[in-house]
Motif scaffolding. Structure first.
Motif, PDB file in Angstrom:
ATOM      1  N   LYS A  50      47.777 -58.534 -30.986  1.00  0.00           N
ATOM      2  CA  LYS A  50      47.504 -57.263 -30.319  1.00  0.00           C
ATOM      3  C   LYS A  50      48.668 -56.870 -29.421  1.00  0.00           C
ATOM      4  CE  LYS A  50      42.454 -57.852 -30.155  1.00  0.00           C
ATOM      5  NZ  LYS A  50      41.272 -57.962 -29.263  1.00  0.00           N
ATOM      6  N   VAL A  51      48.994 -55.576 -29.460  1.00  0.00           N
ATOM      7  CA  VAL A  51      49.982 -55.008 -28.541  1.00  0.00           C
ATOM      8  C   VAL A  51      49.219 -54.430 -27.355  1.00  0.00           C
ATOM      9  CG1 VAL A  51      51.763 -53.258 -28.206  1.00  0.00           C
ATOM     10  CG2 VAL A  51      51.615 -54.475 -30.385  1.00  0.00           C
ATOM     11  N   GLU A  52      49.636 -54.793 -26.154  1.00  0.00           N
ATOM     12  CA  GLU A  52      48.961 -54.326 -24.941  1.00  0.00           C
ATOM     13  C   GLU A  52      49.848 -53.322 -24.219  1.00  0.00           C
ATOM     14  OE1 GLU A  52      48.168 -56.499 -20.859  1.00  0.00           O
ATOM     15  OE2 GLU A  52      46.750 -57.232 -22.366  1.00  0.00           O
ATOM     16  N   LEU A  53      49.327 -52.096 -24.042  1.00  0.00           N
ATOM     17  CA  LEU A  53      50.085 -51.041 -23.376  1.00  0.00           C
ATOM     18  C   LEU A  53      49.443 -50.678 -22.046  1.00  0.00           C
ATOM     19  CD1 LEU A  53      50.852 -48.617 -26.346  1.00  0.00           C
ATOM     20  CD2 LEU A  53      52.351 -50.335 -25.358  1.00  0.00           C
ATOM     21  N   TYR A  69      53.306 -58.288 -27.008  1.00  0.00           N
ATOM     22  CA  TYR A  69      52.590 -58.511 -28.267  1.00  0.00           C
ATOM     23  C   TYR A  69      52.136 -59.965 -28.295  1.00  0.00           C
ATOM     24  CZ  TYR A  69      51.754 -59.079 -33.310  1.00  0.00           C
ATOM     25  OH  TYR A  69      51.192 -59.360 -34.535  1.00  0.00           O
ATOM     26  N   LYS A  70      50.822 -60.170 -28.227  1.00  0.00           N
ATOM     27  CA  LYS A  70      50.259 -61.518 -28.256  1.00  0.00           C
ATOM     28  C   LYS A  70      49.729 -61.787 -29.662  1.00  0.00           C
ATOM     29  CE  LYS A  70      48.921 -61.294 -23.371  1.00  0.00           C
ATOM     30  NZ  LYS A  70      47.800 -61.363 -22.397  1.00  0.00           N
ATOM     31  N   TYR A  71      50.206 -62.876 -30.265  1.00  0.00           N
ATOM     32  CA  TYR A  71      49.836 -63.169 -31.647  1.00  0.00           C
ATOM     33  C   TYR A  71      49.222 -64.561 -31.775  1.00  0.00           C
ATOM     34  CZ  TYR A  71      54.463 -65.337 -31.297  1.00  0.00           C
ATOM     35  OH  TYR A  71      55.546 -66.072 -30.881  1.00  0.00           O
ATOM     36  N   ASP A  72      48.406 -64.714 -32.804  1.00  0.00           N
ATOM     37  CA  ASP A  72      47.745 -65.993 -33.065  1.00  0.00           C
ATOM     38  C   ASP A  72      48.657 -66.911 -33.871  1.00  0.00           C
ATOM     39  OD1 ASP A  72      45.415 -65.070 -31.794  1.00  0.00           O
ATOM     40  OD2 ASP A  72      44.718 -64.116 -33.645  1.00  0.00           O
ATOM     41  N   SER A  73      48.305 -68.178 -33.926  1.00  0.00           N
ATOM     42  CA  SER A  73      49.096 -69.143 -34.693  1.00  0.00           C
ATOM     43  C   SER A  73      49.017 -68.835 -36.185  1.00  0.00           C
ATOM     44  CB  SER A  73      48.601 -70.564 -34.433  1.00  0.00           C
ATOM     45  OG  SER A  73      47.254 -70.707 -34.839  1.00  0.00           O
TER      46      SER A  73
END
Length: 215
Positions: A181-184, A110-114
């Protein structure tokens, strides 16, 4: 005498030929039956394989490929410094450390912004702590150390701060939201936002947090 021998030979030879034909017919029928049995088993195995694949794909879709919303929470709060007065001009200042935790239960990062966490007193903002841009690995929790310095200088004089300080418990709250965003399977990406609302109760006598609840 020779004539009798020929008749006996003919009779015996005919019987033998008849047996040979019957044996050949029986063998042919047995081979056909074996082929039919093999075909039935093959079709049965194919059917079992297809059903198994459907079950596997269904379980895979309901577990691995289902995208869940990550959770955003505060860890334990350690008060470093706390000063207060409830007299003529009620006030307080406090410094504490904590962890901002991003829990990701998905089978992909899960990549998230500041973003930032806002600490409040009676819905009035006191300070904001930055959440840097980052990533929570698949089925793991990203822990971000944070230090917050709070004081009541920005509060209006009409607040109930004096009475709250006299009660011996200072009630604070925190709010935050991160987007990412979650990357699958390194292919599919799904947008997800995590939110946090916490209530914090600080015991003024012990100068420690007696209650922390996040949802």
């Amino acid at each position: 005498m020779a004539e009798k021998d020929q008749q006996a030979y003919a009779s015996t030879n005919g019987y033998t030929r008849s047996n040979d034909h019957e044996s050949a017919g029986t063998t042919f029928q047995s081979e056909e039956e074996l082929k039919r049995q093999k075909r039935r088993k093959l079709f049965m195995y194919i059917g079992i394989f297809i059903v198994f694949q459907i079950i596997v794909m269904t379980v895979f879709g309901l577990t691995v490929m289902k995208v869940k919303t990550p959770k955003l929470r505060l860890g334990n709060i350690e008060v470093q410094n706390l000063n207060f007065t409830s007299q003529t001009s009620p006030s307080f200042d406090m410094t504490f450390t904590t962890q901002i935790r991003v829990k990701n239960t998905n089978f992909g990062p899960y990549k998230y912004d500041s973003s930032y966490v806002t600490f409040l007193y009676q819905e009035m903002p006191l300070v904001q702590v930055t959440i840097p841009k980052g990533k929570a690995g698949w089925r793991s929790t990203e822990k971000i150390g944070a230090t917050a310095i709070l004081n009541s200088k920005a509060l209006p004089s009409v607040s109930n701060l004096g009475s709250d300080l006299d009660s011996g418990v200072l009630k604070l709250s925190s709010q935050a939201k991160i987007s990412g965003k979650v990357e699958l399977m390194f292919v599919m990406k799904k947008k997800k936002s995590a939110e946090m609302n916490c209530t914090i109760e600080v015991n003024l006598a012990t100068k420690g947090v007696q209650a922390l609840e996040c949802k």
